[in-house]
Motif scaffolding. Structure first.
Motif, mmCIF file in Angstrom:
data_model
loop_
_atom_site.group_PDB
_atom_site.id
_atom_site.type_symbol
_atom_site.label_atom_id
_atom_site.label_comp_id
_atom_site.label_asym_id
_atom_site.label_seq_id
_atom_site.Cartn_x
_atom_site.Cartn_y
_atom_site.Cartn_z
ATOM 1 N N VAL A 196 0.868 -1.190 0.000
ATOM 2 C CA VAL A 196 0.000 0.000 0.000
ATOM 3 C C VAL A 196 0.899 1.234 0.000
ATOM 4 O O VAL A 196 1.811 1.351 0.816
ATOM 5 C CB VAL A 196 -0.928 0.023 1.231
ATOM 6 C CG1 VAL A 196 -1.722 1.323 1.276
ATOM 7 C CG2 VAL A 196 -1.876 -1.176 1.217
ATOM 8 N N GLU A 197 0.643 2.124 -0.935
ATOM 9 C CA GLU A 197 1.453 3.329 -1.042
ATOM 10 C C GLU A 197 0.876 4.424 -0.153
ATOM 11 O O GLU A 197 -0.349 4.554 -0.029
ATOM 12 C CB GLU A 197 1.478 3.796 -2.503
ATOM 13 C CG GLU A 197 2.530 4.836 -2.801
ATOM 14 C CD GLU A 197 2.631 5.169 -4.285
ATOM 15 O OE1 GLU A 197 3.200 6.223 -4.594
ATOM 16 O OE2 GLU A 197 2.124 4.389 -5.118
ATOM 17 N N VAL A 198 1.735 5.206 0.495
ATOM 18 C CA VAL A 198 1.306 6.372 1.269
ATOM 19 C C VAL A 198 1.545 7.605 0.407
ATOM 20 O O VAL A 198 2.681 7.856 -0.027
ATOM 21 C CB VAL A 198 2.085 6.484 2.597
ATOM 22 C CG1 VAL A 198 1.747 7.795 3.307
ATOM 23 C CG2 VAL A 198 1.759 5.303 3.502
ATOM 24 N N ARG A 199 0.490 8.353 0.154
ATOM 25 C CA ARG A 199 0.585 9.522 -0.725
ATOM 26 C C ARG A 199 0.153 10.788 0.013
ATOM 27 O O ARG A 199 -0.913 10.810 0.638
ATOM 28 C CB ARG A 199 -0.283 9.337 -1.971
ATOM 29 C CG ARG A 199 0.141 8.164 -2.843
ATOM 30 C CD ARG A 199 -0.807 7.938 -4.010
ATOM 31 N NE ARG A 199 -0.484 6.715 -4.731
ATOM 32 C CZ ARG A 199 -1.285 6.131 -5.624
ATOM 33 N NH1 ARG A 199 -2.473 6.670 -5.891
ATOM 34 N NH2 ARG A 199 -0.911 5.016 -6.233
ATOM 35 N N ALA A 200 0.983 11.800 -0.079
ATOM 36 C CA ALA A 200 0.664 13.122 0.480
ATOM 37 C C ALA A 200 0.879 14.131 -0.648
ATOM 38 O O ALA A 200 1.952 14.721 -0.775
ATOM 39 C CB ALA A 200 1.558 13.428 1.675
ATOM 40 N N PRO A 201 -0.144 14.316 -1.499
ATOM 41 C CA PRO A 201 0.048 15.102 -2.724
ATOM 42 C C PRO A 201 0.419 16.559 -2.497
ATOM 43 O O PRO A 201 0.964 17.202 -3.397
ATOM 44 C CB PRO A 201 -1.305 14.987 -3.440
ATOM 45 C CG PRO A 201 -2.273 14.510 -2.405
ATOM 46 C CD PRO A 201 -1.488 13.725 -1.423
ATOM 47 N N PHE A 202 0.162 17.083 -1.296
ATOM 48 C CA PHE A 202 0.470 18.491 -1.024
ATOM 49 C C PHE A 202 1.658 18.657 -0.081
ATOM 50 O O PHE A 202 1.828 19.702 0.540
ATOM 51 C CB PHE A 202 -0.762 19.193 -0.457
ATOM 52 C CG PHE A 202 -1.905 19.262 -1.434
ATOM 53 C CD1 PHE A 202 -1.730 19.758 -2.712
ATOM 54 C CD2 PHE A 202 -3.166 18.806 -1.075
ATOM 55 C CE1 PHE A 202 -2.775 19.816 -3.617
ATOM 56 C CE2 PHE A 202 -4.232 18.861 -1.971
ATOM 57 C CZ PHE A 202 -4.031 19.370 -3.244
ATOM 58 N N LEU A 203 2.487 17.633 0.009
ATOM 59 C CA LEU A 203 3.597 17.647 0.961
ATOM 60 C C LEU A 203 4.540 18.839 0.745
ATOM 61 O O LEU A 203 5.123 19.346 1.692
ATOM 62 C CB LEU A 203 4.378 16.328 0.864
ATOM 63 C CG LEU A 203 5.380 16.028 1.968
ATOM 64 C CD1 LEU A 203 4.703 15.977 3.339
ATOM 65 C CD2 LEU A 203 6.101 14.714 1.700
ATOM 66 N N LYS A 204 4.665 19.284 -0.495
ATOM 67 C CA LYS A 204 5.568 20.406 -0.797
ATOM 68 C C LYS A 204 4.804 21.684 -1.129
ATOM 69 O O LYS A 204 5.388 22.648 -1.623
ATOM 70 C CB LYS A 204 6.503 20.010 -1.944
ATOM 71 C CG LYS A 204 7.435 18.860 -1.563
ATOM 72 C CD LYS A 204 8.366 18.475 -2.703
ATOM 73 C CE LYS A 204 9.270 17.323 -2.268
ATOM 74 N NZ LYS A 204 10.126 16.842 -3.387
ATOM 75 N N SER A 205 3.506 21.676 -0.849
ATOM 76 C CA SER A 205 2.665 22.855 -1.124
ATOM 77 C C SER A 205 2.276 23.532 0.179
ATOM 78 O O SER A 205 2.159 22.876 1.215
ATOM 79 C CB SER A 205 1.386 22.441 -1.856
ATOM 80 O OG SER A 205 1.675 21.701 -3.018
ATOM 81 N N ASP A 206 2.046 24.844 0.130
ATOM 82 C CA ASP A 206 1.543 25.528 1.323
ATOM 83 C C ASP A 206 0.024 25.659 1.220
ATOM 84 O O ASP A 206 -0.596 25.259 0.228
ATOM 85 C CB ASP A 206 2.227 26.883 1.535
ATOM 86 C CG ASP A 206 1.982 27.873 0.404
ATOM 87 O OD1 ASP A 206 0.991 27.730 -0.345
ATOM 88 O OD2 ASP A 206 2.790 28.818 0.269
ATOM 89 N N LYS A 207 -0.570 26.214 2.261
ATOM 90 C CA LYS A 207 -2.037 26.293 2.338
ATOM 91 C C LYS A 207 -2.615 27.159 1.208
ATOM 92 O O LYS A 207 -3.700 26.867 0.700
ATOM 93 C CB LYS A 207 -2.427 26.879 3.705
ATOM 94 C CG LYS A 207 -3.830 26.543 4.171
ATOM 95 C CD LYS A 207 -3.830 25.271 4.969
ATOM 96 C CE LYS A 207 -5.045 25.124 5.840
ATOM 97 N NZ LYS A 207 -4.966 23.925 6.686
ATOM 98 N N ILE A 208 -1.893 28.196 0.834
ATOM 99 C CA ILE A 208 -2.352 29.069 -0.257
ATOM 100 C C ILE A 208 -2.459 28.262 -1.548
ATOM 101 O O ILE A 208 -3.446 28.361 -2.288
ATOM 102 C CB ILE A 208 -1.396 30.274 -0.434
ATOM 103 C CG1 ILE A 208 -1.442 31.176 0.805
ATOM 104 C CG2 ILE A 208 -1.763 31.086 -1.686
ATOM 105 C CD1 ILE A 208 -0.389 32.272 0.828
ATOM 106 N N GLU A 209 -1.450 27.431 -1.812
ATOM 107 C CA GLU A 209 -1.438 26.618 -3.027
ATOM 108 C C GLU A 209 -2.507 25.533 -2.990
ATOM 109 O O GLU A 209 -3.137 25.224 -4.011
ATOM 110 C CB GLU A 209 -0.052 25.990 -3.217
ATOM 111 C CG GLU A 209 1.039 27.016 -3.510
ATOM 112 C CD GLU A 209 2.443 26.441 -3.371
ATOM 113 O OE1 GLU A 209 3.301 26.814 -4.200
ATOM 114 O OE2 GLU A 209 2.694 25.656 -2.437
ATOM 115 N N ILE A 210 -2.720 24.954 -1.810
ATOM 116 C CA ILE A 210 -3.758 23.927 -1.677
ATOM 117 C C ILE A 210 -5.126 24.520 -1.964
ATOM 118 O O ILE A 210 -5.931 23.947 -2.709
ATOM 119 C CB ILE A 210 -3.731 23.301 -0.262
ATOM 120 C CG1 ILE A 210 -2.433 22.530 -0.038
ATOM 121 C CG2 ILE A 210 -4.937 22.372 -0.057
ATOM 122 C CD1 ILE A 210 -2.218 22.084 1.401
ATOM 123 N N LEU A 211 -5.393 25.691 -1.388
ATOM 124 C CA LEU A 211 -6.684 26.349 -1.614
ATOM 125 C C LEU A 211 -6.851 26.712 -3.082
ATOM 126 O O LEU A 211 -7.935 26.525 -3.653
ATOM 127 C CB LEU A 211 -6.807 27.592 -0.735
ATOM 128 C CG LEU A 211 -8.103 28.397 -0.876
ATOM 129 C CD1 LEU A 211 -9.325 27.536 -0.570
ATOM 130 C CD2 LEU A 211 -8.087 29.617 0.039
#
Length: 219
Positions: free
Chosen positions: A155-170
């Protein structure tokens, strides 16, 4: 051909809400799992329930609150005031719940194996790195390696926003036309968001950074 399944650790907050919809947008069959670990902001679970019902997403809420007898000492789970101030200030270390993400990921990976899902997604992002050790790149990378060999099924663990900040996520979520009125961020689980804790401040900065007004009501 059947759609590939993934499990989303879904808190009901902005980040996991965006991750949930991103996985849906990428064509995965999404299964959401939320955890009641005794957090004072358990109101977020009501938002998680509302969203999964709205989009007809399979959703489990798992009560693991009894673990608090082992992992006390955080202002999110113990009788300690939630600190005010910026998200990256040292005082926010009071909000660290010991080993939380390792525990939640372990449970979610077990769920993924049982439903034959290929991955577990969670919403760690770069703004978490300063305070939360279990949101840092090296933790996610190592946990991913462990979860590939912990069972017969990788099973792969994925954190697609690991290198993004909250502004970029929004920004990513707004591009998907997501409604952030369906999310709860405040560490104080009161009727309205406090606007003063680190989580609220970071959320408000994200909306300001996107030239938007947060649809949530604040005290």
């Amino acid at each position: 051909m059947s759609t590939k399944k993934v499990v989303i650790i879904y808190s009901g907050g902005m980040d996991s809400y965006t991750v949930l919809h991103l996985a849906k947008h990428e064509g995965y069959e999404v299964h959401a799992v939320s955890f009641n670990y005794g957090q004072r902001h358990s109101k977020e679970l009501l938002y998680a329930e509302k969203v999964t019902r709205k989009f007809n997403i399979p959703h489990k809420i798992v009560d693991i609150s009894s673990i608090n007898q082992l992992i006390a000492g955080s202002s999110l789970t113990s009788n300690i005031d939630v600190p005010q101030g910026h998200y990256e200030e040292a005082s926010m270390k009071q909000t660290v719940v010991p080993n939380r993400n390792m525990i939640l990921l372990s449970l979610a990976v077990g769920y993924a194996v049982s439903i034959k899902a290929e991955a577990v997604y969670f919403g760690a992002h770069s703004g978490d790195h300063a305070i939360y050790p279990d949101c840092r790149t090296e933790f996610v990378s190592t946990m991913n390696e462990v979860c590939k060999i912990a069972n017969y099924e990788a099973v792969e663990v994925r954190a697609p926003f690991l290198k993004s900040d909250k502004i970029e996520i929004l920004a990513r979520g707004l591009a998907l036309n997501l409604d952030y009125n369906d999310t709860w961020t405040c560490y104080n689980g009161r009727e309205k968001a406090c606007g003063k804790c680190g989580a609220c401040q970071e959320r408000l900065e994200a909306f300001a950074g996107n030239n938007m007004t947060d649809p949530l009501e604040y005290e």
